[in-house]
Design a protein around this motif. Sequence first.
Motif, short mmCIF file in Angstrom:
data_model
loop_
_atom_site.label_atom_id
_atom_site.label_comp_id
_atom_site.label_asym_id
_atom_site.label_seq_id
_atom_site.Cartn_x
_atom_site.Cartn_y
_atom_site.Cartn_z
N ILE A 131 0.84 -1.04 0.02
CA ILE A 131 -0.02 0.00 0.09
C ILE A 131 0.85 1.34 -0.04
N GLU A 132 0.43 2.07 -1.01
CA GLU A 132 1.41 3.25 -0.91
C GLU A 132 0.51 4.62 -0.81
N PHE A 133 1.08 5.31 0.35
CA PHE A 133 0.42 6.77 0.69
C PHE A 133 1.18 7.91 0.10
N ASN A 134 0.55 8.63 -0.79
CA ASN A 134 0.97 9.64 -1.58
C ASN A 134 0.84 10.94 -0.77
N LYS A 135 1.46 12.15 -1.03
CA LYS A 135 1.64 13.39 -0.35
C LYS A 135 0.32 14.21 -0.64
N ASP A 136 -0.35 13.90 -1.92
CA ASP A 136 -1.44 14.21 -2.33
C ASP A 136 -2.94 13.71 -1.58
N ALA A 137 -2.58 12.97 -0.35
CA ALA A 137 -3.64 12.40 0.22
C ALA A 137 -4.28 11.12 -0.54
N THR A 138 -3.65 10.65 -1.47
CA THR A 138 -4.16 9.42 -2.21
C THR A 138 -3.54 8.21 -1.70
N PHE A 139 -4.14 7.03 -2.05
CA PHE A 139 -3.38 5.91 -1.73
C PHE A 139 -3.68 4.82 -2.72
N VAL A 140 -2.75 3.78 -3.03
CA VAL A 140 -3.05 2.95 -3.74
C VAL A 140 -2.67 1.55 -3.16
N LEU A 141 -3.47 0.45 -3.04
CA LEU A 141 -3.34 -0.99 -2.44
C LEU A 141 -3.28 -1.83 -3.56
N ARG A 142 -2.03 -2.61 -3.59
CA ARG A 142 -2.04 -3.66 -4.47
C ARG A 142 -1.82 -5.01 -3.99
N ILE A 143 -2.47 -6.08 -4.43
CA ILE A 143 -2.31 -7.46 -4.05
C ILE A 143 -2.35 -8.32 -5.05
N GLU A 144 -1.38 -9.23 -5.20
CA GLU A 144 -0.95 -10.27 -6.05
C GLU A 144 -0.85 -11.71 -5.67
N GLY A 145 -1.39 -12.69 -6.50
CA GLY A 145 -0.99 -13.98 -6.14
C GLY A 145 -1.22 -14.88 -7.20
N SER A 146 -0.55 -16.07 -6.77
CA SER A 146 -0.64 -17.29 -7.87
C SER A 146 -0.81 -18.49 -7.17
N GLY A 147 -1.36 -19.46 -7.64
CA GLY A 147 -1.52 -20.89 -6.95
C GLY A 147 -1.30 -21.84 -8.19
N LEU A 148 -0.98 -22.95 -8.06
CA LEU A 148 -0.77 -24.09 -8.98
C LEU A 148 -2.06 -24.75 -8.89
N ASP A 183 -13.32 2.23 -8.43
CA ASP A 183 -11.66 2.13 -8.13
C ASP A 183 -11.33 1.06 -7.59
N VAL A 184 -12.08 0.00 -7.41
CA VAL A 184 -11.74 -1.44 -7.05
C VAL A 184 -11.91 -2.45 -8.05
N ILE A 185 -10.60 -2.65 -8.30
CA ILE A 185 -10.50 -3.56 -9.30
C ILE A 185 -9.96 -5.14 -8.97
N CYS A 186 -10.80 -6.08 -9.22
CA CYS A 186 -10.35 -7.51 -8.50
C CYS A 186 -10.57 -8.62 -9.85
N TYR A 187 -9.34 -9.25 -10.03
CA TYR A 187 -9.37 -10.21 -11.22
C TYR A 187 -9.04 -11.35 -10.36
N VAL A 188 -9.82 -12.61 -10.59
CA VAL A 188 -9.45 -13.75 -10.18
C VAL A 188 -9.45 -14.69 -11.14
N GLY A 189 -8.28 -15.39 -11.73
CA GLY A 189 -8.30 -16.46 -12.70
C GLY A 189 -8.51 -17.92 -12.30
N SER A 190 -9.32 -18.62 -13.11
CA SER A 190 -9.51 -19.95 -12.69
C SER A 190 -8.52 -20.82 -12.94
N GLY A 191 -7.58 -20.53 -13.97
CA GLY A 191 -6.19 -21.26 -14.32
C GLY A 191 -6.59 -22.29 -15.15
N ARG A 192 -7.83 -22.44 -15.77
CA ARG A 192 -8.22 -23.64 -16.53
C ARG A 192 -8.65 -22.97 -17.87
#
Length: 572
Positions: free
Chosen positions: A50-67, A117-126
């Motif tokens: 999560i990154e907090f900027n001086k202009d009072a904005t923030f960005v949260l990023r989460i990434e993951g992968s599974g076999l 502004d909430v983006i969520c992508y979940v791939g099935s892997g199939r």
Amino acid sequence: MKRVFLIIVMALCLFPLAQAKGIVGKWYCSNEFLDSLGVSSYYDDLSGSIEFNKDATFVLRIEGSGLVSRSSAFTEKAWGTPLHRRRKTRYRNLFVRVKGTFCVESGRVTTTVVPLDVICYVGSGRKSQNLSDVEDDEFEMKWKLFQQSAYENAESNAERMANTIKTERKHLWEWNNEHIMVTDDSLLVGNGKKFIKKRGGSWGDYMAKLYSRPHRYSKRLNKTAGRAIEVIQQWEKNTEKKKRWAVKTLEKETAQDSVSYFMFYLGLAYMDGIGTEKDTAKAVVLMEKAGAVGYVRAYHVLGMRYKQGNSGVCQDFGRAYECFSRGAELSSTICQYAKGYMLYKGLGCKQNYQDAARSFLSAANDRDAKSWYMLGLCSRNGYGLVKDTAAATFCLKRAARMHCKEAKEELARSHEETYMHEEYLDDERYSFIPDTMPDVRPSVADSILTDGSYSGFIVTYDWSGKYILDEQPLSMTVSRADGELSGTLTVGKDEVSYRGTLSGGRLVFSDGNVTLPERYVRGGKMDYELDSMALDATDGKIRGRLNLYSAKLKEPGRPMYMELRRVGYNGI
């Protein structure tokens, strides 16, 4: 003066910025924060920042992968796997990005996030299958149809997971005036949302530590343990050698990977002596561990063993109620019903119709037929709910449609269980019957309960002791021999012989059975064992509470109050 005012205004404007300056910069999500996303069992690798900027904005990023599946290149060459069944290494991917604004004031932080502004992508892997190829033979087409079905199910589950993250996990980034604490290397927001300045241990190390403790799901497909569980499930069809192998296999697997599913079946084997000697203590420990990490069936099985007192477990209604309550807290439908049943009858807990009805309602919402039936009884008799014939009929019909035979029988009855209560209260002929179950303190001494004949009445109340259900004549003969009492006890038209000892105001029976009317069993009668009588003497009579025990249900009977007077004797 004007200059001083401007300085004060500027200081007030800069104060929140000075507070926010402490969190400005990039912070990495702690493994505990990532775990609270609720997807840890699906991904071998998770990371976020999560990154907090001086202009009072923030960005949260989460990434993951599974076999999802490994390449079958080796087995293809060795066994000649058909081309359509060969697979490549595939991964399911996760990406979450949240943008918003934040405000820090007085040591508290508030964020504002627009849903778009909430983006969520979940791939099935199939991979989707090509079903339009006319050259496919019958077996290849069946395989592709199977894979296409698996793909569609995986895509549906992935979409459901994405929606769950967006709606049910938004508290992880939507903060409303939450306390904030900043140190040199960590940022703590609210209760448990932790971020760190430097990357911590890897997700793999975190999960390895997590899996070293008891947990619900196995990290890998364990076919050997699965076969061992099947042997225990079908123990009657397997040889003793196979059962011993199954127990040893689960002991080994549980030592390496404390999965709740493995622990439950190993505990079941110890409890019932399947492939090993019975060890109730080990079984209880394993089942409690399995239940504590989410395998709620363990709480129900253990609770039923305590309730019925079998498989080497001593009957303990208190422990049974505790197990059912733990399972109910984890949203187990069957435990919610069992908890309500215990509250309904006051087994191992304080009797409470209202709490029982709440527990039944929770289970009924999960389409539990027995819970709908019990809600019908509560509504029909006014037990913890407003007496409502229409609501009772609705509940009972719904249970009947779910093939609950007890509900069908109750619908066929012309009146409710408590229909005689008002008549007993209003009719002067029954003025001798207490309106509610009296409190009896055992105090009768040997000199009071002398040899002879006694007659009187006995009243059956509902489980709360507030409603009169039935009244019958009662007679009793008493004779002593070698410090033991014996005689006959006649309830209504049923006469039985008994033996017992009197101590501390209690007549404890060692022998004797009685048959009484019972509304909720086929035939309308239930056999009970004579358990004890709690007796005291007052106003020239012996009064008391008759305690019965049903060997069939393995639980006590309803509250019963009795009064006796000695035949041919004017005072006690």
